[in-house]
Design a protein around this motif. Sequence first.
Motif, mmCIF file in Angstrom:
data_model
loop_
_atom_site.group_PDB
_atom_site.id
_atom_site.type_symbol
_atom_site.label_atom_id
_atom_site.label_comp_id
_atom_site.label_asym_id
_atom_site.label_seq_id
_atom_site.Cartn_x
_atom_site.Cartn_y
_atom_site.Cartn_z
ATOM 1 N N ASN A 75 4.755 1.730 10.553
ATOM 2 C CA ASN A 75 5.698 1.750 10.974
ATOM 3 C C ASN A 75 4.806 0.421 12.565
ATOM 4 N N TYR A 76 3.564 0.902 12.417
ATOM 5 C CA TYR A 76 3.316 -0.076 13.710
ATOM 6 C C TYR A 76 4.133 -1.700 13.573
ATOM 7 N N CYS A 77 3.789 -2.371 12.509
ATOM 8 C CA CYS A 77 5.089 -3.242 12.035
ATOM 9 C C CYS A 77 5.712 -3.630 12.447
ATOM 10 N N ILE A 78 6.607 -2.517 12.526
ATOM 11 C CA ILE A 78 8.084 -1.917 12.692
ATOM 12 C C ILE A 78 8.391 -1.921 14.385
ATOM 13 N N GLN A 79 7.958 -1.465 14.677
ATOM 14 C CA GLN A 79 7.672 -1.073 16.188
ATOM 15 C C GLN A 79 7.364 -2.340 17.167
ATOM 16 N N LEU A 80 6.722 -3.431 16.734
ATOM 17 C CA LEU A 80 6.551 -4.972 17.063
ATOM 18 C C LEU A 80 7.126 -5.970 16.639
ATOM 19 N N ARG A 81 8.136 -5.268 15.845
ATOM 20 C CA ARG A 81 9.412 -6.268 15.437
ATOM 21 C C ARG A 81 8.593 -7.569 14.474
ATOM 22 N N LEU A 82 7.697 -6.947 13.860
ATOM 23 C CA LEU A 82 7.410 -7.598 12.677
ATOM 24 C C LEU A 82 8.360 -8.417 11.557
ATOM 25 N N PRO A 83 8.368 -9.055 10.957
ATOM 26 C CA PRO A 83 9.404 -9.495 9.541
ATOM 27 C C PRO A 83 7.938 -8.771 8.510
ATOM 28 N N ALA A 84 9.064 -8.088 7.825
ATOM 29 C CA ALA A 84 9.373 -7.875 6.131
ATOM 30 C C ALA A 84 8.723 -8.809 5.895
ATOM 31 N N PRO A 85 7.816 -8.483 5.360
ATOM 32 C CA PRO A 85 7.063 -9.429 3.434
ATOM 33 C C PRO A 85 8.568 -9.554 2.576
ATOM 34 N N PRO A 86 8.690 -11.060 1.726
ATOM 35 C CA PRO A 86 9.776 -11.390 1.021
ATOM 36 C C PRO A 86 9.865 -10.425 -0.341
ATOM 37 N N ASP A 87 10.576 -9.952 -0.758
ATOM 38 C CA ASP A 87 10.810 -9.223 -1.923
ATOM 39 C C ASP A 87 10.303 -9.519 -3.110
ATOM 40 N N GLU A 88 9.530 -9.162 -3.659
ATOM 41 C CA GLU A 88 8.843 -9.104 -4.892
ATOM 42 C C GLU A 88 9.521 -8.739 -6.243
ATOM 43 N N TYR A 89 9.578 -8.666 -7.268
ATOM 44 C CA TYR A 89 9.990 -7.484 -8.215
ATOM 45 C C TYR A 89 9.245 -7.963 -9.157
ATOM 46 N N ASP A 90 8.912 -7.311 -9.626
ATOM 47 C CA ASP A 90 7.501 -6.951 -10.507
ATOM 48 C C ASP A 90 8.148 -6.318 -11.808
ATOM 49 N N GLU A 91 8.203 -7.277 -12.867
ATOM 50 C CA GLU A 91 8.112 -6.600 -14.603
ATOM 51 C C GLU A 91 7.283 -5.790 -14.913
ATOM 52 N N ASP A 92 5.958 -5.670 -15.109
ATOM 53 C CA ASP A 92 5.199 -4.704 -15.350
ATOM 54 C C ASP A 92 5.100 -3.269 -14.569
ATOM 55 N N ASP A 93 5.785 -3.058 -13.495
ATOM 56 C CA ASP A 93 6.232 -1.866 -13.056
ATOM 57 C C ASP A 93 7.215 -1.365 -14.199
ATOM 58 N N ASP A 94 8.108 -1.889 -14.441
ATOM 59 C CA ASP A 94 9.456 -0.880 -15.086
ATOM 60 C C ASP A 94 8.176 -0.708 -16.304
ATOM 61 N N ASP A 95 7.546 -0.775 -16.796
ATOM 62 C CA ASP A 95 6.971 -0.785 -17.889
ATOM 63 C C ASP A 95 6.075 0.568 -17.978
ATOM 64 N N ALA A 96 5.813 1.010 -15.972
ATOM 65 C CA ALA A 96 4.489 2.182 -15.953
ATOM 66 C C ALA A 96 6.432 3.077 -15.376
ATOM 67 N N VAL A 97 6.675 2.702 -15.118
ATOM 68 C CA VAL A 97 8.016 3.918 -15.060
ATOM 69 C C VAL A 97 8.501 4.951 -16.348
ATOM 70 N N ASP A 98 8.864 3.571 -17.262
ATOM 71 C CA ASP A 98 9.389 4.135 -18.480
ATOM 72 C C ASP A 98 8.335 4.732 -19.105
ATOM 73 N N SER A 99 6.927 4.758 -18.714
ATOM 74 C CA SER A 99 5.977 5.538 -19.637
ATOM 75 C C SER A 99 5.821 6.580 -18.946
ATOM 76 N N MET A 100 6.296 6.957 -18.037
ATOM 77 C CA MET A 100 6.265 8.400 -17.133
ATOM 78 C C MET A 100 7.713 8.572 -17.789
ATOM 79 N N VAL A 101 8.805 8.284 -17.590
ATOM 80 C CA VAL A 101 9.864 9.305 -18.112
ATOM 81 C C VAL A 101 9.932 9.477 -19.935
ATOM 82 N N ASN A 102 9.404 9.330 -20.303
ATOM 83 C CA ASN A 102 8.787 9.084 -21.668
ATOM 84 C C ASN A 102 7.640 10.349 -21.855
ATOM 85 N N TYR A 103 7.113 10.612 -20.940
ATOM 86 C CA TYR A 103 5.888 11.609 -21.051
ATOM 87 C C TYR A 103 6.022 12.593 -21.547
#
Length: 123
Positions: A75-103
């Motif tokens: 939130n402080y970075c937003i107030q200072l108008r610092l740019p957001a870091p570039p988006d990164e997509y991590d395919e491994d995150d999908d596996d973690a979500v799938d394992s939670m859904v199938n719990y």
Amino acid sequence: MAFRRLWVWPTPVPQAQSQKEERYNTSHCRTRNTAERAFGLLKSRFRCLHKSGGWLWYSPAKCHKIVYATCQLHNYCIQLRLPAPPDEYDEDDDDAVDSMVNYHGPAVCDGICLRRNVIGEFF
């Protein structure tokens, strides 16, 4: 029993059979998407939250403080108008979500009952 209920996260209805269930699934999808984008942004800005940058090997109370601090710093970075870091997509995150859904652990019944109550009351 009360502790277990704190960790129940309602999931989408696998095969929606009513308009209420369809609306619930749509709302769930939008909410989850927003939450995942927010966490992704925090993980991009603060590498200690991202699994490739390190793990939070601390107690839940300390992890809470770390995540809260990163939110405040963000939130402080937003107030200072610092740019957001570039988006990164991590395919491994999908596996973690799938394992939670199938719990299928002991809290599943509580989650299904909670989901039914939420759909009936709000959708």
